[in-house]
Design a protein around this motif. Structure first.
Motif, PDB file in Angstrom:
ATOM      1  N   ALA A 561       0.843  -1.199   0.000  1.00 31.29           N
ATOM      2  CA  ALA A 561       0.000   0.000   0.000  1.00 31.29           C
ATOM      3  C   ALA A 561       0.876   1.246   0.000  1.00 31.29           C
ATOM      4  N   ILE A 562       0.531   2.200  -0.875  1.00 29.52           N
ATOM      5  CA  ILE A 562       1.271   3.462  -0.969  1.00 29.52           C
ATOM      6  C   ILE A 562       0.266   4.603  -0.935  1.00 29.52           C
ATOM      7  N   LEU A 563       0.395   5.457   0.081  1.00 29.95           N
ATOM      8  CA  LEU A 563      -0.449   6.640   0.212  1.00 29.95           C
ATOM      9  C   LEU A 563       0.436   7.867   0.092  1.00 29.95           C
ATOM     10  N   ASN A 564       0.259   8.613  -0.994  1.00 29.60           N
ATOM     11  CA  ASN A 564       1.035   9.831  -1.212  1.00 29.60           C
ATOM     12  C   ASN A 564       0.340  10.980  -0.495  1.00 29.60           C
ATOM     13  N   VAL A 565       1.012  11.569   0.482  1.00 31.88           N
ATOM     14  CA  VAL A 565       0.394  12.615   1.297  1.00 31.88           C
ATOM     15  C   VAL A 565       0.984  13.996   1.028  1.00 31.88           C
ATOM     16  N   TRP A 566       1.879  14.129   0.034  1.00 31.68           N
ATOM     17  CA  TRP A 566       2.502  15.415  -0.286  1.00 31.68           C
ATOM     18  C   TRP A 566       3.057  16.029   1.003  1.00 31.68           C
ATOM     19  N   PHE A 567       2.719  17.303   1.255  1.00 27.51           N
ATOM     20  CA  PHE A 567       2.915  17.952   2.554  1.00 27.51           C
ATOM     21  C   PHE A 567       1.595  18.639   2.855  1.00 27.51           C
ATOM     22  N   GLY A 568       0.876  18.098   3.826  1.00 29.56           N
ATOM     23  CA  GLY A 568      -0.531  18.439   3.989  1.00 29.56           C
ATOM     24  C   GLY A 568      -0.836  19.671   4.793  1.00 29.56           C
ATOM     25  N   GLY A 569       0.191  20.352   5.345  1.00 26.62           N
ATOM     26  CA  GLY A 569      -0.066  21.573   6.075  1.00 26.62           C
ATOM     27  C   GLY A 569      -0.192  21.367   7.570  1.00 26.62           C
ATOM     28  N   SER A 570      -0.823  22.326   8.228  1.00 28.50           N
ATOM     29  CA  SER A 570      -0.919  22.334   9.687  1.00 28.50           C
ATOM     30  C   SER A 570      -1.534  21.070  10.244  1.00 28.50           C
ATOM     31  N   GLU A 571      -2.506  20.519   9.528  1.00 28.65           N
ATOM     32  CA  GLU A 571      -3.239  19.350  10.009  1.00 28.65           C
ATOM     33  C   GLU A 571      -2.875  18.084   9.246  1.00 28.65           C
ATOM     34  N   ALA A 572      -1.687  18.061   8.645  1.00 26.17           N
ATOM     35  CA  ALA A 572      -1.265  16.905   7.846  1.00 26.17           C
ATOM     36  C   ALA A 572      -1.333  15.610   8.633  1.00 26.17           C
ATOM     37  N   ALA A 573      -0.765  15.588   9.826  1.00 28.07           N
ATOM     38  CA  ALA A 573      -0.671  14.345  10.601  1.00 28.07           C
ATOM     39  C   ALA A 573      -2.046  13.829  10.990  1.00 28.07           C
ATOM     40  N   ASN A 574      -2.933  14.721  11.410  1.00 26.48           N
ATOM     41  CA  ASN A 574      -4.280  14.286  11.779  1.00 26.48           C
ATOM     42  C   ASN A 574      -5.062  13.805  10.564  1.00 26.48           C
TER      43      ASN A 574
END
Length: 760
Positions: A561-574
């Motif tokens: 499984a590969i999930l590309n999350v780019w850089f999601g900003g202030s709430e990226a981790a959540n």
């Protein structure tokens, strides 16, 4: 209603509209004309001087604020000063101690959010959600304006087709139509819909004009060279779309175009921008762009400053070439007073439109900043938008979403960092506030899930490379243990877990300005670690951080499984926690093609066919193909998976033929035949079979984001008209040509259903 009465009413409506517009424009014109009559030539040139002071320096140099210079009216604007109190203090000098009391314009690099940071622009584009993109710019404007900022150097609308170029992260991908829609949404979000009537509306600056996304070899600041046919059909539309949306300013690009640097390119800045597109706002240099004309070989600082002004560049950013040489050039007859006046007037008009003459402190209210910046409401929207931006590239055996209650080994150099979550060009962000991926996953999974963390590797084996990729306070706290020891610790953690979540890829400053790469794979020591994790036999989820397309052939073949999350900003981790644990089904779609190897670059979906197209049977001599690689990408434009599955019916046209004065509806049924609710982005492509010039194999012409419950069916309709079929021909005439067209609708640019349509 009788036609005569209707005509009369229409004429009256037009007259009322014109009357409503004329006094406002006339009032501004009279005000600025009277003001300029009072100005000395030094004060006029001073309005063309943009400088920075203190907080954030974006280039290699800088200059400091001179209170005496502001008092003399020699500063037109300043940028990257943070805080309403600071800005108010500077503005107070300008409007209370200068002779003519002309306010200063304050700008900042508000690129994808202010303190509430949204996904990097490349990730934001992958939402294909124009209301969400507009909303992200609106929130950025609300926050920045509360802190004294009234002008942003955004949106960046460069078409980008070479992922070696780091600034791919700042743009909206490879497609002109999608890029144009994003440009309109961003401009509207920043500027509002009512002529800057609100103190939350800030002026946008479209960049970089032009062709910066096509720099040779993917190396920043390099030349860009192409035919005008390609310029107008592929690269210029997003800029024009932003101008049509009312953008107040345009920034020149660092690159040269047709042998002339953009900062001194009259064809770009005057012939195209003003004469063809009727742009009425002001143009501004990029950081030291006028001074850098000397290095381009255009002359000394006096010569290049005169050349830039005559080309149509109104405002000089930090080089001070205008401030120090334009008066002398005027005295020597090298520039005219009319040219200085035209640039000065446009700068003054921008201040007038923003309302700074009526209220110089319009954007300086500290109390509003305390209530409007980094609010829970803004963070909730940023979290939802981040989740929409993630692209699920692979999900074998439906490994995702994970189920709570299992032991998870979270491994990788990006798993426990806060400062890298927001991505490049987030200059106003507090880097201590974002959650880490470990924290986001734990919060989503709940207390019944045990998370074991191990760093596993550094970003790069080479400490110098790591330092180059972790600038501006985005450190990863390099671990001085050996690579072998770090890997051994990670394997021990993996052995105790049911599932491995590998959090890897690029650090935030490995993409962005001055971050070109020749090797766009996952960095060396991380790749070694990932291979060892796969060897354990445990299920592996790769959470991939990146600001560009990467070459992921091994990962696609070996990682479940590969999930590309780019850089999601202030709430990226959540947001990552929300998607990994199934609270949100991924729906992002790629806006840039992912190559299999660097040797395929540039690689993009809307390419021209050749006289010797490649076959589907492997390498053939005397065909347009590679001996050692496929032509096809790893992941095509528009690609992205979901936790559910969408089935497409056949394309149905309301008519098989139509004329230039009519239109046709293309419809298709889309069914969610999976077990989960989800969002799908339905994409419309068109191919002109025969043209007077070579036409692309397909072109995006429309898209719709829809939500389908499990088992639900919706009919999606697109209206096709004559304008949708137009292009610039070899003579650069913009028109549609009669003939046959393939109308294609599907889930990405590769997997489409097709029907034939004829334009008579």
């Amino acid at each position: 209603m009788p036609k005569k009465l209707l005509a009369t009413l229409l004429a009256c409506a037009i007259a009322v509209a014109l009357h409503a517009q004329q006094p406002k424009d006339a009032k501004m014109d009279v005000f600025i004309t009277q003001l300029m009559k009072k100005m000395t030539i030094d004060e006029k040139i001073g309005q063309l001087n943009l400088q920075t002071e203190g907080d954030i320096v974006t280039g290699s140099g800088g200059n400091s604020l001179s209170t005496e210079r502001i008092k003399k009216g020699l500063v037109g604007g300043m940028f990257n000063i943070k805080g309403a109190a600071k800005i108010r203090a500077i503005q107070k000098i300008a409007v209370e101690q200068s002779r003519l009391k002309i306010p200063v314009l304050f700008g900042m690099d508000v690129i994808h959010g202010y303190e509430t940071v949204f996904p990097i622009p490349l990730g934001l584009a992958c939402t294909w959600d124009m209301p969400a993109i507009e909303q992200s710019a609106r929130i950025a404007a609300i926050e920045a304006s509360a802190d004294g900022i009234c002008w942003t150097f955004s949106p960046m609308v460069d078409i980008t087709r070479d992922p070696r170029w780091g600034r791919v992260a700042e743009a909206g991908g490879e497609d002109p139509y999608l890029g144009g829609q994003i440009a309109k949404a961003m401009v509207t979000g920043y500027q509002g819909r009512d002529n800057f009537s609100s103190n939350t509306d800030i002026m946008s600056c479209v960049k970089h004009f032009a062709l910066y996304g096509a720099v040779e070899a993917g190396r920043d600041y390099n030349p860009a060279d192409m035919s005008t046919f390609r310029m107008f059909n592929d690269y210029l539309y997003p800029y024009q779309a932003a101008i049509d949306a009312g953008a107040g300013s345009v920034m020149a690009s660092f690159n040269s175009v047709n042998g002339t640097p953009a900062h001194a390119n009259r064809w770009l800045l005057t012939d195209v921008l003003r004469k063809q597109w009727d742009f009425k706002g002001f143009t501004v240099a990029d950081y030291d762009g006028v001074g850098e004309l000397v290095s381009h070989g255009m002359g000394n600082i006096q010569q290049v400053s005169a050349r830039a002004l005559k080309a149509g560049l109104d405002v000089d950013m930090v080089s001070e070439g205008y401030l120090s040489t334009l008066k002398k050039s005027y005295q020597e007859g090298k520039v005219t007073l009319a040219e200085i006046d035209a640039a000065c007037r446009r700068m003054l008009e921008a201040k007038y439109k923003l309302g700074l003459f009526a209220n110089p402190y319009k954007y300086c209210h500290e109390s509003r900043a305390s209530k409007s910046v980094y609010t829970p409401e803004h963070l909730a929207i940023a979290r939802k938008t981040a989740a929409e931006s993630f692209v699920l590239l692979k999900n074998a055996q439906n490994l995702l979403p994970l189920k709570p209650g299992k032991t998870i080994a979270v491994i990788g150099p990006l798993a426990n960092t806060r400062s890298n979550m927001v991505g490049t060009w987030s200059v106003a962000a507090d880097l201590t506030k974002p959650a880490t991926v470990v924290e986001g996953l734990q919060a989503a999974a709940g207390p019944d899930t045990k998370i074991i963390y191990a760093k596993g590797s550094n970003l790069f084996a080479d400490s110098t490379l790591e330092a180059n990729g972790t600038m501006f306070g985005r450190k990863l706290n390099r671990d001085n243990r050996s690579d072998a020891n770090l890997r051994a610790e990670a394997i021990q953690a993996a052995d105790k877990a049911d599932v491995i979540v590998a959090v890897m890829g690029e650090a935030s400053e490995m993409s962005g300005e001055s971050s070109s790469r020749t090797d766009i794979s996952i960095p060396d020591v991380q790749e070694d670690l990932l291979k060892e994790l796969v060897k354990t036999g445990k299920p592996v989820v790769l959470v991939l951080f990146t600001g560009r397309p990467l070459t992921l052939v091994w990962e696609d073949k070996n990682v479940p499984a590969i999930l590309n999350v780019w850089f999601g900003g202030s709430e990226a981790a959540n947001a990552i926690g929300d998607v990994v644990y199934g609270k949100v089904s991924p729906s992002g779609k790629l806006v840039s093609t992912f190559p299999r190897s660097v040797g395929q670059i540039p690689l993009y979906y809307n390419n021209f066919s050749t006289g010797r197209p490649a076959s589907d049977h492997g390498f053939e001599k005397f065909r347009s193909n590679y001996m050692d690689e496929k032509n096809a990408p790893l992941y095509p434009f528009g690609y992205g998976l979901s936790y559910t599955h969408f089935a497409y019916g056949d394309v149905k046209l309301s008519a098989s033929e139509f004329s230039a004065k009519s239109n046709v509806t293309a419809a298709i049924e889309v069914k969610n035949d999976g077990e989960d609710d989800g969002d799908e982005i339905v994409q419309l492509y068109i191919h002109q079979r025969v043209g007077s010039a070579v036409r692309p194999v397909k072109e995006l012409k429309g898209f719709q984001r829809i939500h389908l419950k499990a088992g639900e069916v919706k009919t999606v309709r697109f209206t096709i008209d004559n304008d949708m079929l137009k292009y610039y021909n070899a003579e650069l005439a913009y028109k549609a040509e009669p003939g046959d067209f393939d109308i294609m609708i599907g889930t990405n640019s590769r997997d489409v259903k097709s029907a034939k349509l004829t334009l008579k």
